[in-house]
Design a protein around this motif. Structure first.
Motif, mmCIF file in Angstrom:
data_model
loop_
_atom_site.group_PDB
_atom_site.id
_atom_site.type_symbol
_atom_site.label_atom_id
_atom_site.label_comp_id
_atom_site.label_asym_id
_atom_site.label_seq_id
_atom_site.Cartn_x
_atom_site.Cartn_y
_atom_site.Cartn_z
ATOM 1 N N ASN A 1 11.460 -3.029 13.024
ATOM 2 C CA ASN A 1 10.724 -4.212 13.482
ATOM 3 C C ASN A 1 9.288 -3.885 13.863
ATOM 4 N N THR A 2 9.095 -2.683 14.416
ATOM 5 C CA THR A 2 7.757 -2.310 14.882
ATOM 6 C C THR A 2 6.828 -1.953 13.740
ATOM 7 N N TRP A 3 7.315 -1.165 12.768
ATOM 8 C CA TRP A 3 6.422 -0.589 11.772
ATOM 9 C C TRP A 3 6.546 -1.187 10.379
ATOM 10 N N PHE A 4 7.711 -1.663 10.001
ATOM 11 C CA PHE A 4 7.915 -2.090 8.607
ATOM 12 C C PHE A 4 8.035 -3.593 8.419
ATOM 13 N N ALA A 5 8.607 -4.285 9.391
ATOM 14 C CA ALA A 5 8.731 -5.733 9.260
ATOM 15 C C ALA A 5 7.384 -6.428 9.049
ATOM 16 N N PRO A 6 6.292 -5.979 9.705
ATOM 17 C CA PRO A 6 5.003 -6.667 9.507
ATOM 18 C C PRO A 6 4.340 -6.395 8.157
ATOM 19 N N LEU A 7 4.836 -5.415 7.395
ATOM 20 C CA LEU A 7 4.212 -5.105 6.107
ATOM 21 C C LEU A 7 4.424 -6.236 5.110
ATOM 22 N N GLU A 8 3.396 -6.494 4.300
ATOM 23 C CA GLU A 8 3.488 -7.524 3.264
ATOM 24 C C GLU A 8 3.101 -6.929 1.915
ATOM 25 N N ALA A 9 3.848 -7.277 0.879
ATOM 26 C CA ALA A 9 3.508 -6.828 -0.469
ATOM 27 C C ALA A 9 2.422 -7.740 -1.030
ATOM 28 N N VAL A 10 1.272 -7.173 -1.374
ATOM 29 C CA VAL A 10 0.148 -7.965 -1.874
ATOM 30 C C VAL A 10 0.188 -8.078 -3.388
ATOM 31 N N SER A 11 0.413 -6.954 -4.063
ATOM 32 C CA SER A 11 0.398 -6.983 -5.528
ATOM 33 C C SER A 11 1.098 -5.752 -6.082
ATOM 34 N N PHE A 12 1.486 -5.837 -7.330
ATOM 35 C CA PHE A 12 2.052 -4.704 -8.049
ATOM 36 C C PHE A 12 1.621 -4.814 -9.504
ATOM 37 N N SER A 13 0.703 -3.932 -9.918
ATOM 38 C CA SER A 13 0.227 -3.943 -11.299
ATOM 39 C C SER A 13 -0.217 -2.549 -11.690
ATOM 40 N N ASP A 14 -0.033 -2.222 -12.950
ATOM 41 C CA ASP A 14 -0.412 -0.903 -13.476
ATOM 42 C C ASP A 14 0.193 0.228 -12.667
ATOM 43 N N GLY A 15 1.417 0.019 -12.178
ATOM 44 C CA GLY A 15 2.116 1.066 -11.447
ATOM 45 C C GLY A 15 1.641 1.276 -10.024
ATOM 46 N N VAL A 16 0.831 0.344 -9.480
ATOM 47 C CA VAL A 16 0.317 0.481 -8.119
ATOM 48 C C VAL A 16 0.825 -0.665 -7.261
ATOM 49 N N LEU A 17 1.529 -0.314 -6.177
ATOM 50 C CA LEU A 17 1.996 -1.299 -5.201
ATOM 51 C C LEU A 17 1.035 -1.303 -4.024
ATOM 52 N N VAL A 18 0.535 -2.490 -3.669
ATOM 53 C CA VAL A 18 -0.391 -2.623 -2.543
ATOM 54 C C VAL A 18 0.310 -3.353 -1.407
ATOM 55 N N LEU A 19 0.362 -2.700 -0.246
ATOM 56 C CA LEU A 19 0.957 -3.294 0.948
ATOM 57 C C LEU A 19 -0.137 -3.659 1.944
ATOM 58 N N ARG A 20 -0.048 -4.850 2.520
ATOM 59 C CA ARG A 20 -1.005 -5.266 3.542
ATOM 60 C C ARG A 20 -0.502 -4.838 4.909
ATOM 61 N N VAL A 21 -1.374 -4.169 5.689
ATOM 62 C CA VAL A 21 -1.040 -3.741 7.043
ATOM 63 C C VAL A 21 -2.108 -4.264 8.003
ATOM 64 N N LYS A 22 -1.757 -4.305 9.299
ATOM 65 C CA LYS A 22 -2.659 -4.921 10.274
ATOM 66 C C LYS A 22 -3.756 -3.980 10.755
ATOM 67 N N SER A 23 -3.530 -2.683 10.692
ATOM 68 C CA SER A 23 -4.541 -1.759 11.202
ATOM 69 C C SER A 23 -4.391 -0.399 10.538
ATOM 70 N N GLN A 24 -5.459 0.384 10.614
ATOM 71 C CA GLN A 24 -5.430 1.737 10.082
ATOM 72 C C GLN A 24 -4.437 2.606 10.853
ATOM 73 N N TYR A 25 -4.247 2.298 12.129
ATOM 74 C CA TYR A 25 -3.318 3.080 12.941
ATOM 75 C C TYR A 25 -1.896 2.980 12.389
ATOM 76 N N VAL A 26 -1.507 1.787 11.928
ATOM 77 C CA VAL A 26 -0.170 1.600 11.350
ATOM 78 C C VAL A 26 -0.014 2.491 10.116
ATOM 79 N N VAL A 27 -1.059 2.527 9.285
ATOM 80 C CA VAL A 27 -1.025 3.375 8.086
ATOM 81 C C VAL A 27 -0.810 4.833 8.476
ATOM 82 N N GLU A 28 -1.593 5.286 9.441
ATOM 83 C CA GLU A 28 -1.520 6.681 9.843
ATOM 84 C C GLU A 28 -0.159 7.035 10.422
#
Length: 456
Positions: free
Chosen positions: A26-53
């Protein structure tokens, strides 16, 4: 396509839920959103750089296995960090796995050290960097860095000062000295605007991982005019990761700016914090003795002869920065060469009048305090004192602004003269007046009037 991406991502979510605690999911993965998937690249939307890290540090392997299982082997993961929640604008970054793959690929394509282009200016050396009171400490620190890049406490070194005082020359001198002592070192000089354009091109060409790998391969990174990163969220975040990597690997970082770190507005706090890790040092405008020494040195290097009277006149009047001196000398050299005549005082005065802003006399801080007191009707004792009355604070700030603009005094010198005020207090006052001048017509009128009086 967006619907298909969401369906596939929901399948990933189910797998992640089965392998994580409810709280972690719930803390780290539920907020992730799939933005696009093309040419073998999946893009996930996150709220901050800290979440990515955090995800990259703790759950990247699980996330990668899950994505490969659902989206297919070879799928590359990127994150889009939300910058503007209203417009949905964001900056995209590759995952560590993608960078690792790029590193493996780039290792075979990275230029050999013999082919490495440092972009350094070979004429900018310590020999041609003339020392004086305004730059001696910076030059001494530069020599120490050049001997042991990345191994001194001066990492990063943040060199700041007004335009034309020698910041770029010193940064290049350090780089050239490193290359001279260690030809295998990967030294790179880059302007902040060039770095920004390179990053933007990497984003457009989907080459961000390769861009990161290239910069992470550098031994000594020199970034000139770092103030141009202000307001560029994506560029700042990318440079943050490069900075962290190089610093952790004990590689040397050299940064220059036209202002100290505290004055860099619209720069991420985490970058500002790192800029303060090492040494921040100011190069002030050259005093008359240094200006004369620089002029004599450049004359000797260019085979020019001028009388002592002309040398003194140029040094006294070309007083804002080294570029003024270089411009005057170049014009005099051109005249002497094309007209086949010696340079006389009449010509020197004519060239100086055209190229530089001349002052009839040296302006001292005492002159500025007196002029502000006369204009405002406030006593010198009140300006130097601790009163926080609005009128007195305004007068005190005008003194600080005009002193920094018209004299060679450092922030510390000004603070000491005004009742031992701190370096930060003086910088704050300078910022306050600089900002207000753009919209406060009364203040601008007062400052301009006092400055004209001082220059008479």
């Amino acid at each position: 396509m967006a619907q298909n991406v969401n369906i596939l991502w929901q399948k990933c979510a189910i797998i992640l839920k089965d392998n994580l605690t409810q709280t972690v999911y719930n803390t780290w993965f539920a907020p992730l959103e799939a933005v696009s998937f093309s040419d073998g690249v999946l893009v996930l939307r996150v709220k901050s750089q800290y979440v990515v890290e955090y995800i990259e540090e703790n759950y990247l392997e699980l996330l990668a296995r899950t994505i490969h299982r659902v989206f297919g082997d070879g799928t590359r993961l990127e994150y889009r960090v939300l910058i503007d929640s209203t417009s949905g604008a964001g900056a995209t970054y590759p995952s560590k796995q993608q960078v690792a793959n790029a590193q493996s690929h780039a290792a075979m394509q990275m230029p050999d050290r013999e082919q490495w282009d440092s972009q350094l200016n070979p004429s900018c050396t310590f020999d041609s960097f003339i020392a004086g009171e305004s730059n001696r400490m910076a030059r001494t620190a530069g020599l120490a860095i050049a001997k042991e890049p990345g191994k001194t406490i001066f990492n990063p070194v943040f060199i700041y000062g007004s335009s034309g005082v020698g910041k770029t020359h010193l940064a290049n001198a350090i780089g050239n000295a490193v290359v001279q002592s260690n030809p295998d070192a990967r030294v790179l000089y880059v302007g902040a605007n060039t770095f920004k354009m390179q990053y933007q091109e990497a984003v457009q060409r989907n080459k961000v991982p390769e861009f990161l790998v290239f910069y992470q391969s550098v031994d000594v990174l020199i970034v000139d005019d770092i103030q141009f990163f202000c307001g560029l969220g994506g560029t700042q975040s990318t440079f943050f990761h490069i900075f962290n990597y190089l610093h952790q690997c004990r590689k040397q970082l050299i940064l220059t700016s036209d202002r100290p770190p505290l004055q860099l507005s619209d720069l991420e706090e985490r970058l500002l914090t790192r800029f303060k890790w090492g040494l921040s040092i100011e190069i002030q405008r050259p005093d008359i003795a240094l200006r004369r020494a620089i002029l004599v040195d450049k004359m000797h290097r260019n085979g020019v002869t001028l009388s002592d009277e002309i040398i003194d006149y140029i040094a006294e009047n070309a007083c804002q920065n080294v570029r003024d001196i270089e411009g005057v000398l170049a014009s005099l050299m051109a005249y002497s060469t094309f007209m086949n005549k010696d340079v006389d005082m009449l010509l020197a005065k004519s060239v100086v009048a055209r190229l530089v802003e001349t002052f009839p006399r040296e302006i001292a801080m005492g002159d500025i305090v007196g002029a502000v007191c006369d204009h405002s009707g406030i006593t010198e004792k009140a300006i130097v004192g601790q009163s926080r009355q609005k009128e007195i604070v305004r007068a005190r700030q005008m003194v600080i602004y005009l002193t920094k603009k018209l004299t060679e005094s450092s922030y510390s010198d000004i603070g000491h003269a005004l009742g031992n005020r701190s370096h930060a207090t003086i910088i704050h006052a300078w910022n306050a007046v600089s900002d207000q001048l753009t919209f406060d017509r009364v203040l601008k009128h007062d400052v301009d009037l006092i400055e004209r009086e001082l220059k008479r």
